[in-house]
Design an enzyme around this catalytic site. Sequence first.
Site, PDB file in Angstrom:
ATOM      1  N   PRO A 103       0.786  -1.239   0.000  1.00  0.00           N
ATOM      2  CA  PRO A 103       0.000   0.000   0.000  1.00  0.00           C
ATOM      3  C   PRO A 103       0.819   1.289   0.000  1.00  0.00           C
ATOM      4  CG  PRO A 103       0.110  -0.885   2.199  1.00  0.00           C
ATOM      5  CD  PRO A 103       0.810  -1.884   1.306  1.00  0.00           C
ATOM      6  N   CYS A 104       2.137   1.198  -0.065  1.00  0.00           N
ATOM      7  CA  CYS A 104       2.957   2.405   0.122  1.00  0.00           C
ATOM      8  C   CYS A 104       2.675   3.489  -0.910  1.00  0.00           C
ATOM      9  CB  CYS A 104       4.437   2.065   0.158  1.00  0.00           C
ATOM     10  SG  CYS A 104       5.074   1.372  -1.364  1.00  0.00           S
ATOM     11  N   HIS A 105       2.339   3.127  -2.142  1.00  0.00           N
ATOM     12  CA  HIS A 105       2.079   4.146  -3.163  1.00  0.00           C
ATOM     13  C   HIS A 105       0.579   4.406  -3.366  1.00  0.00           C
ATOM     14  CE1 HIS A 105       6.276   4.307  -4.124  1.00  0.00           C
ATOM     15  NE2 HIS A 105       6.303   2.997  -4.325  1.00  0.00           N
TER      16      HIS A 105
END
Length: 164
Positions: A126-128
């Site tokens: 989910p980082c981006h």
Amino acid sequence: MDEQLISPEKFLTAAIKFMTISDKIKDKWKLHENIEIHKSYLKKETFIQNNNRNLPLLKAEFVIFYNLSYGVPSFSFNIWDPSGSFLSLEDIRQLSFIEIRKQDFYSVVTQQEHPVLNKPYFIMHPCHTQTLLANLKESKNIIVTFLGLIMPLLNIDLPLEYGL
């Protein structure tokens, strides 16, 4: 992460709206609500066509859940071959609609224990997601927007009715 893109409550509201459409078009998503709202999730069990049309259908399980750490929807999945064996990450990369280098795909999709279901799943990191969705906050439904962004990567069918 500076702040949540959406709250667990907004995620659940979007999930309920998503389910209204899914039920109407018989798309087979199921909403699993939990008293702890951040543990509510959407799940779909289906079959997908392998890119090599001569191979049999593959069983797939897709789960959209709220990522508490990032404040965004997250996507997880498992895919099995006809014998019931899990596909490898490389097999899954080859199912993609788009050609993507191994290192790029492996930086986006990893296998880990699911934070809600507590068993191994492939999870899109989910980082981006927060950055991608931040520009699309005004979408009709954040879950539909999210799926629209990831569907080419994982060969997911998203009927047009969701966008109407």
